[in-house]
Design a protein around this motif. Sequence first.
Motif, PDB file in Angstrom:
ATOM      1  N   LEU A 182       0.842  -1.198   0.000  1.00 43.17           N
ATOM      2  CA  LEU A 182       0.000   0.000   0.000  1.00 43.17           C
ATOM      3  C   LEU A 182       0.881   1.252   0.000  1.00 43.17           C
ATOM      4  O   LEU A 182       0.602   2.211  -0.731  1.00 43.17           O
ATOM      5  N   SER A 183       1.934   1.231   0.784  1.00 44.18           N
ATOM      6  CA  SER A 183       2.870   2.352   0.824  1.00 44.18           C
ATOM      7  C   SER A 183       3.481   2.599  -0.550  1.00 44.18           C
ATOM      8  O   SER A 183       3.527   3.735  -1.024  1.00 44.18           O
ATOM      9  N   LYS A 184       3.942   1.532  -1.206  1.00 41.76           N
ATOM     10  CA  LYS A 184       4.528   1.673  -2.539  1.00 41.76           C
ATOM     11  C   LYS A 184       3.502   2.196  -3.548  1.00 41.76           C
ATOM     12  O   LYS A 184       3.823   3.033  -4.390  1.00 41.76           O
ATOM     13  N   PHE A 200       4.100  10.407  -6.544  1.00 42.06           N
ATOM     14  CA  PHE A 200       5.232  10.796  -7.395  1.00 42.06           C
ATOM     15  C   PHE A 200       4.771  11.065  -8.819  1.00 42.06           C
ATOM     16  O   PHE A 200       5.227  12.019  -9.452  1.00 42.06           O
ATOM     17  N   ALA A 201       3.874  10.241  -9.341  1.00 43.97           N
ATOM     18  CA  ALA A 201       3.371  10.448 -10.705  1.00 43.97           C
ATOM     19  C   ALA A 201       2.601  11.763 -10.790  1.00 43.97           C
ATOM     20  O   ALA A 201       2.771  12.530 -11.751  1.00 43.97           O
ATOM     21  N   GLY A 202       1.775  12.038  -9.794  1.00 41.99           N
ATOM     22  CA  GLY A 202       0.992  13.272  -9.801  1.00 41.99           C
ATOM     23  C   GLY A 202       1.852  14.520  -9.705  1.00 41.99           C
ATOM     24  O   GLY A 202       1.664  15.477 -10.460  1.00 41.99           O
ATOM     25  N   PHE A 209      13.046  14.647 -11.507  1.00 39.44           N
ATOM     26  CA  PHE A 209      13.338  14.112 -10.176  1.00 39.44           C
ATOM     27  C   PHE A 209      12.221  13.175  -9.733  1.00 39.44           C
ATOM     28  O   PHE A 209      12.472  12.061  -9.260  1.00 39.44           O
ATOM     29  N   PHE A 210      10.970  13.607  -9.907  1.00 41.47           N
ATOM     30  CA  PHE A 210       9.854  12.760  -9.504  1.00 41.47           C
ATOM     31  C   PHE A 210       9.689  11.561 -10.431  1.00 41.47           C
ATOM     32  O   PHE A 210       9.260  10.495  -9.986  1.00 41.47           O
ATOM     33  N   ALA A 211      10.044  11.698 -11.698  1.00 40.83           N
ATOM     34  CA  ALA A 211      10.039  10.542 -12.593  1.00 40.83           C
ATOM     35  C   ALA A 211      11.073   9.514 -12.134  1.00 40.83           C
ATOM     36  O   ALA A 211      10.814   8.306 -12.148  1.00 40.83           O
ATOM     37  N   PHE A 216       3.433  13.028   4.926  1.00 42.80           N
ATOM     38  CA  PHE A 216       2.836  11.752   4.521  1.00 42.80           C
ATOM     39  C   PHE A 216       3.814  10.945   3.673  1.00 42.80           C
ATOM     40  O   PHE A 216       3.984   9.742   3.896  1.00 42.80           O
ATOM     41  N   VAL A 217       4.476  11.589   2.729  1.00 48.70           N
ATOM     42  CA  VAL A 217       5.470  10.891   1.898  1.00 48.70           C
ATOM     43  C   VAL A 217       6.608  10.383   2.776  1.00 48.70           C
ATOM     44  O   VAL A 217       7.058   9.244   2.622  1.00 48.70           O
ATOM     45  N   PHE A 218       7.075  11.203   3.707  1.00 49.10           N
ATOM     46  CA  PHE A 218       8.117  10.767   4.647  1.00 49.10           C
ATOM     47  C   PHE A 218       7.668   9.506   5.381  1.00 49.10           C
ATOM     48  O   PHE A 218       8.413   8.528   5.462  1.00 49.10           O
ATOM     49  N   SER A 219       6.446   9.514   5.902  1.00 51.51           N
ATOM     50  CA  SER A 219       5.966   8.348   6.652  1.00 51.51           C
ATOM     51  C   SER A 219       5.789   7.125   5.754  1.00 51.51           C
ATOM     52  O   SER A 219       6.060   5.998   6.177  1.00 51.51           O
ATOM     53  N   LEU A 220       5.356   7.328   4.510  1.00 48.79           N
ATOM     54  CA  LEU A 220       5.233   6.199   3.585  1.00 48.79           C
ATOM     55  C   LEU A 220       6.599   5.574   3.287  1.00 48.79           C
ATOM     56  O   LEU A 220       6.721   4.345   3.186  1.00 48.79           O
TER      57      LEU A 220
END
Length: 138
Positions: free
Chosen positions: A4-6, A13-15, A58-60, A126-130
Motif C-alpha cells: 500500500l505504501s509503494k 510521485f506520478a501526480g 526528479f519525480f520521474a 505523509f510521503v516521509f511516513s510512507l
Amino acid sequence: MVQLSKALLTLIFAGIGAIHFYWAFGGVWAKQLAIPTTQNGVPLLAPGFSDCVLVGLFFAALLLLNTMAVSKFMSLLLERIVWVIIAFIFLARAVGDFQYVGLFKQVKDTTFAYHDNLYFTPLCLFVFSLIVVKLFVR
C-alpha cells in the motif's frame, strides 16, 4: 502495508511529476498557489521551463526507483540509503525554512502559506511516513 505504501508513493510521485511537466510546458493551473510569497505578495521564486522539467524528472526518477526492481543496478544497502536520503528531503521540506515554508514558517498570512498548511506540508510528512513504512515495516 508495504505494498500500500509503494502504491501510494507511486500515485503521489506520478501526480507531482505530471503537474511539474504541465507547468513546464505552459500550464498555469495552481502554479501561483505553489510559489511562496512575501507578505506583500512578491513571489520568492520564478520557476521557468528548466526548473519545472528538473523537478518533473526528479519525480520521474523517484517513480522509477519505487516501481522497478533496481536491485539489478544497485545493492539493497545502497537502495535503502537512497530512500533514507529521499525521506529526509521530504522531512526537511515539511520542517521548512522557518520563514516562508513548512511547519515552522513565520509568514502565515499569504495564499501560499494557507495552501502550504493545508496541502504541501502534510503531503511531505505523509510521503516521509510512507517511505519509513516502505523501509522498516516488513
